[in-house]
Scaffold this motif. Structure first.
Motif, PDB file in Angstrom:
ATOM      1  N   LEU A  17      22.590  29.010  28.037  1.00 46.23           N
ATOM      2  CA  LEU A  17      23.516  29.189  29.159  1.00 46.23           C
ATOM      3  C   LEU A  17      24.973  29.053  28.733  1.00 46.23           C
ATOM      4  CD1 LEU A  17      21.671  27.296  32.038  1.00 46.23           C
ATOM      5  CD2 LEU A  17      21.966  29.775  31.787  1.00 46.23           C
ATOM      6  N   SER A  18      25.244  28.137  27.810  1.00 47.44           N
ATOM      7  CA  SER A  18      26.618  27.912  27.344  1.00 47.44           C
ATOM      8  C   SER A  18      27.171  29.109  26.585  1.00 47.44           C
ATOM      9  CB  SER A  18      26.679  26.661  26.465  1.00 47.44           C
ATOM     10  OG  SER A  18      26.326  25.527  27.225  1.00 47.44           O
ATOM     11  N   ILE A  19      26.296  29.927  26.053  1.00 46.96           N
ATOM     12  CA  ILE A  19      26.707  31.153  25.359  1.00 46.96           C
ATOM     13  C   ILE A  19      26.658  32.350  26.302  1.00 46.96           C
ATOM     14  CG2 ILE A  19      26.084  32.777  23.515  1.00 46.96           C
ATOM     15  CD1 ILE A  19      24.997  30.247  21.971  1.00 46.96           C
ATOM     16  N   VAL A  20      25.556  32.479  27.026  1.00 47.16           N
ATOM     17  CA  VAL A  20      25.335  33.664  27.870  1.00 47.16           C
ATOM     18  C   VAL A  20      26.344  33.758  29.014  1.00 47.16           C
ATOM     19  CG1 VAL A  20      23.711  34.724  29.505  1.00 47.16           C
ATOM     20  CG2 VAL A  20      22.915  33.947  27.265  1.00 47.16           C
ATOM     21  N   ILE A  21      26.656  32.654  29.672  1.00 49.88           N
ATOM     22  CA  ILE A  21      27.558  32.714  30.835  1.00 49.88           C
ATOM     23  C   ILE A  21      28.934  33.251  30.447  1.00 49.88           C
ATOM     24  CG2 ILE A  21      28.773  31.367  32.603  1.00 49.88           C
ATOM     25  CD1 ILE A  21      26.193  29.632  32.798  1.00 49.88           C
ATOM     26  N   PRO A  22      29.624  32.674  29.450  1.00 51.13           N
ATOM     27  CA  PRO A  22      30.943  33.232  29.107  1.00 51.13           C
ATOM     28  C   PRO A  22      30.882  34.669  28.581  1.00 51.13           C
ATOM     29  CG  PRO A  22      30.656  31.068  28.100  1.00 51.13           C
ATOM     30  CD  PRO A  22      29.349  31.447  28.702  1.00 51.13           C
ATOM     31  N   VAL A  23      29.850  34.988  27.806  1.00 51.50           N
ATOM     32  CA  VAL A  23      29.717  36.357  27.275  1.00 51.50           C
ATOM     33  C   VAL A  23      29.464  37.337  28.418  1.00 51.50           C
ATOM     34  CG1 VAL A  23      28.265  37.869  25.849  1.00 51.50           C
ATOM     35  CG2 VAL A  23      29.012  35.651  24.958  1.00 51.50           C
ATOM     36  N   ALA A  24      28.601  36.961  29.347  1.00 49.50           N
ATOM     37  CA  ALA A  24      28.309  37.831  30.490  1.00 49.50           C
ATOM     38  C   ALA A  24      29.547  38.035  31.358  1.00 49.50           C
ATOM     39  CB  ALA A  24      27.167  37.244  31.328  1.00 49.50           C
ATOM     40  N   VAL A  25      30.287  36.971  31.605  1.00 47.70           N
ATOM     41  CA  VAL A  25      31.510  37.081  32.407  1.00 47.70           C
ATOM     42  C   VAL A  25      32.498  38.013  31.718  1.00 47.70           C
ATOM     43  CG1 VAL A  25      33.529  35.829  33.280  1.00 47.70           C
ATOM     44  CG2 VAL A  25      31.237  34.884  33.604  1.00 47.70           C
ATOM     45  N   ALA A  26      32.688  37.833  30.410  1.00 51.06           N
ATOM     46  CA  ALA A  26      33.609  38.697  29.659  1.00 51.06           C
ATOM     47  C   ALA A  26      33.147  40.151  29.715  1.00 51.06           C
ATOM     48  CB  ALA A  26      33.717  38.220  28.214  1.00 51.06           C
ATOM     49  N   ALA A  27      31.845  40.371  29.570  1.00 51.00           N
ATOM     50  CA  ALA A  27      31.306  41.739  29.610  1.00 51.00           C
ATOM     51  C   ALA A  27      31.483  42.355  30.998  1.00 51.00           C
ATOM     52  CB  ALA A  27      29.831  41.734  29.215  1.00 51.00           C
ATOM     53  N   LEU A  28      31.227  41.571  32.025  1.00 51.00           N
ATOM     54  CA  LEU A  28      31.349  42.087  33.388  1.00 51.00           C
ATOM     55  C   LEU A  28      32.797  42.409  33.742  1.00 51.00           C
ATOM     56  CD1 LEU A  28      28.763  39.798  35.194  1.00 51.00           C
ATOM     57  CD2 LEU A  28      28.548  42.251  34.749  1.00 51.00           C
ATOM     58  N   PHE A  29      33.751  41.719  33.123  1.00 45.88           N
ATOM     59  CA  PHE A  29      35.160  42.022  33.353  1.00 45.88           C
ATOM     60  C   PHE A  29      35.500  43.436  32.899  1.00 45.88           C
ATOM     61  CE2 PHE A  29      36.224  38.010  34.891  1.00 45.88           C
ATOM     62  CZ  PHE A  29      37.573  37.958  35.186  1.00 45.88           C
ATOM     63  N   GLY A  30      34.736  43.957  31.940  1.00 46.47           N
ATOM     64  CA  GLY A  30      34.974  45.305  31.441  1.00 46.47           C
ATOM     65  C   GLY A  30      34.384  46.386  32.326  1.00 46.47           C
ATOM     66  N   ILE A  31      33.652  45.992  33.339  1.00 45.72           N
ATOM     67  CA  ILE A  31      33.010  46.946  34.246  1.00 45.72           C
ATOM     68  C   ILE A  31      33.808  47.010  35.537  1.00 45.72           C
ATOM     69  CG2 ILE A  31      30.938  47.443  35.595  1.00 45.72           C
ATOM     70  CD1 ILE A  31      29.348  45.913  33.427  1.00 45.72           C
ATOM     71  N   LYS A  32      34.211  48.207  35.921  1.00 50.12           N
ATOM     72  CA  LYS A  32      34.893  48.392  37.209  1.00 50.12           C
ATOM     73  C   LYS A  32      33.986  49.234  38.099  1.00 50.12           C
ATOM     74  CE  LYS A  32      38.814  46.300  36.591  1.00 50.12           C
ATOM     75  NZ  LYS A  32      38.830  44.934  36.995  1.00 50.12           N
ATOM     76  N   LEU A  33      33.613  48.677  39.218  1.00 49.53           N
ATOM     77  CA  LEU A  33      32.774  49.389  40.176  1.00 49.53           C
ATOM     78  C   LEU A  33      33.654  50.231  41.088  1.00 49.53           C
ATOM     79  CD1 LEU A  33      30.332  46.504  41.170  1.00 49.53           C
ATOM     80  CD2 LEU A  33      29.976  48.284  39.454  1.00 49.53           C
ATOM     81  N   ASP A  34      33.208  51.426  41.358  1.00 48.61           N
ATOM     82  CA  ASP A  34      33.958  52.327  42.229  1.00 48.61           C
ATOM     83  C   ASP A  34      33.526  52.091  43.679  1.00 48.61           C
ATOM     84  OD1 ASP A  34      35.731  54.303  42.982  1.00 48.61           O
ATOM     85  OD2 ASP A  34      34.307  55.944  42.624  1.00 48.61           O
ATOM     86  N   VAL A  35      33.949  50.929  44.180  1.00 53.52           N
ATOM     87  CA  VAL A  35      33.629  50.528  45.551  1.00 53.52           C
ATOM     88  C   VAL A  35      34.899  49.971  46.184  1.00 53.52           C
ATOM     89  CG1 VAL A  35      31.201  50.021  45.050  1.00 53.52           C
ATOM     90  CG2 VAL A  35      32.912  48.209  44.842  1.00 53.52           C
ATOM     91  N   GLU A  36      34.811  49.705  47.449  1.00 53.67           N
ATOM     92  CA  GLU A  36      35.941  49.082  48.153  1.00 53.67           C
ATOM     93  C   GLU A  36      36.259  47.739  47.481  1.00 53.67           C
ATOM     94  OE1 GLU A  36      38.901  48.981  50.975  1.00 53.67           O
ATOM     95  OE2 GLU A  36      37.435  50.599  50.737  1.00 53.67           O
ATOM     96  N   PRO A  37      37.523  47.507  47.116  1.00 53.76           N
ATOM     97  CA  PRO A  37      37.876  46.226  46.482  1.00 53.76           C
ATOM     98  C   PRO A  37      37.533  45.041  47.386  1.00 53.76           C
ATOM     99  CG  PRO A  37      39.676  47.794  46.279  1.00 53.76           C
ATOM    100  CD  PRO A  37      38.663  48.414  47.217  1.00 53.76           C
ATOM    101  N   LEU A  38      37.045  43.994  46.773  1.00 54.07           N
ATOM    102  CA  LEU A  38      36.689  42.783  47.510  1.00 54.07           C
ATOM    103  C   LEU A  38      37.905  41.852  47.565  1.00 54.07           C
ATOM    104  CD1 LEU A  38      33.142  42.228  45.951  1.00 54.07           C
ATOM    105  CD2 LEU A  38      33.727  43.329  48.134  1.00 54.07           C
ATOM    106  N   SER A  39      38.983  42.381  48.118  1.00 57.54           N
ATOM    107  CA  SER A  39      40.275  41.676  48.112  1.00 57.54           C
ATOM    108  C   SER A  39      40.293  40.434  49.001  1.00 57.54           C
ATOM    109  CB  SER A  39      41.389  42.632  48.526  1.00 57.54           C
ATOM    110  OG  SER A  39      41.087  43.217  49.766  1.00 57.54           O
ATOM    111  N   PHE A  40      39.278  40.242  49.818  1.00 62.19           N
ATOM    112  CA  PHE A  40      39.209  39.058  50.667  1.00 62.19           C
ATOM    113  C   PHE A  40      38.669  37.836  49.911  1.00 62.19           C
ATOM    114  CE2 PHE A  40      35.171  41.235  50.892  1.00 62.19           C
ATOM    115  CZ  PHE A  40      34.238  40.206  50.823  1.00 62.19           C
ATOM    116  N   LEU A  41      38.147  38.031  48.696  1.00 61.37           N
ATOM    117  CA  LEU A  41      37.491  36.934  47.987  1.00 61.37           C
ATOM    118  C   LEU A  41      38.407  35.858  47.391  1.00 61.37           C
ATOM    119  CD1 LEU A  41      34.479  38.655  46.177  1.00 61.37           C
ATOM    120  CD2 LEU A  41      34.437  37.101  48.131  1.00 61.37           C
TER     121      LEU A  41
END
Length: 174
Positions: A17-41
């Protein structure tokens, strides 16, 4: 399963978990979904960071008063809040462009110092939280208390600095 085998199993999970969580977060930052921005979060996950900080403080008060059950429940709630924060934070950044801090002069350096230390310590605190939890679950309370004295201020800093980062950058949200 004996405690030694449990500890060995927990340590494997903690390492993963100590490796996977930061790596997954970093990887997901590189993905942009073409959906309505979740600007309320952002105000929601900043509030959750604040709630985490309050839960951590209440947890310390509970254990100092000898209320182990309340201490445990508050810490589990703080972990749940931290997970909720992370899910919302990643969801926001997968749907929205990053906001640039618009402050100038010394405040800009203060902001980036807080942001960078927040990010780095949010990675560092993961194994600390999990090891602290493991030691409590294995009823190794002397060892639990030793690491909790490190985990608590790190985790509290991450929670509070998350709120500060939000407050500092919120005027610049589009």
């Amino acid at each position: 399963m004996n405690k030694e085998a449990q500890e060995k199993r927990y340590k494997k999970i903690i390492t993963i978990l100590s490796i996977v969580i930061p790596v997954a977060v970093a990887a997901l930052f590189g993905i942009k979904l073409d959906v309505e921005p979740l600007s309320f979060l952002p105000p929601i996950y900043a509030t959750i960071n604040g709630i985490t900080a309050v839960l951590l403080i209440l947890s310390v008060i509970a254990i100092k008063k000898g209320n182990r059950n309340l201490h445990e429940r508050l810490n589990i709630m703080a972990i749940v809040c931290s997970v909720l924060f992370l899910v919302m934070y990643v969801a926001y950044h997968m749907t929205s462009d990053s906001t640039v801090f618009g402050g100038e002069g010394a405040i800009k350096y203060v902001y980036y110092f807080i942001l960078i230390t927040h990010i780095l310590l949010s990675i560092v605190v993961i194994p600390f939280v999990l090891i602290t939890l493991m030691r409590a679950k294995l009823e190794k309370f002397v060892e639990h208390k030793k690491i909790a004295k490190i985990t608590f201020p790190l985790w509290l800093y991450v929670a509070v600095s998350g709120v500060i980062v939000y407050l500092m950058i919120s005027p610049y949200y589009a």
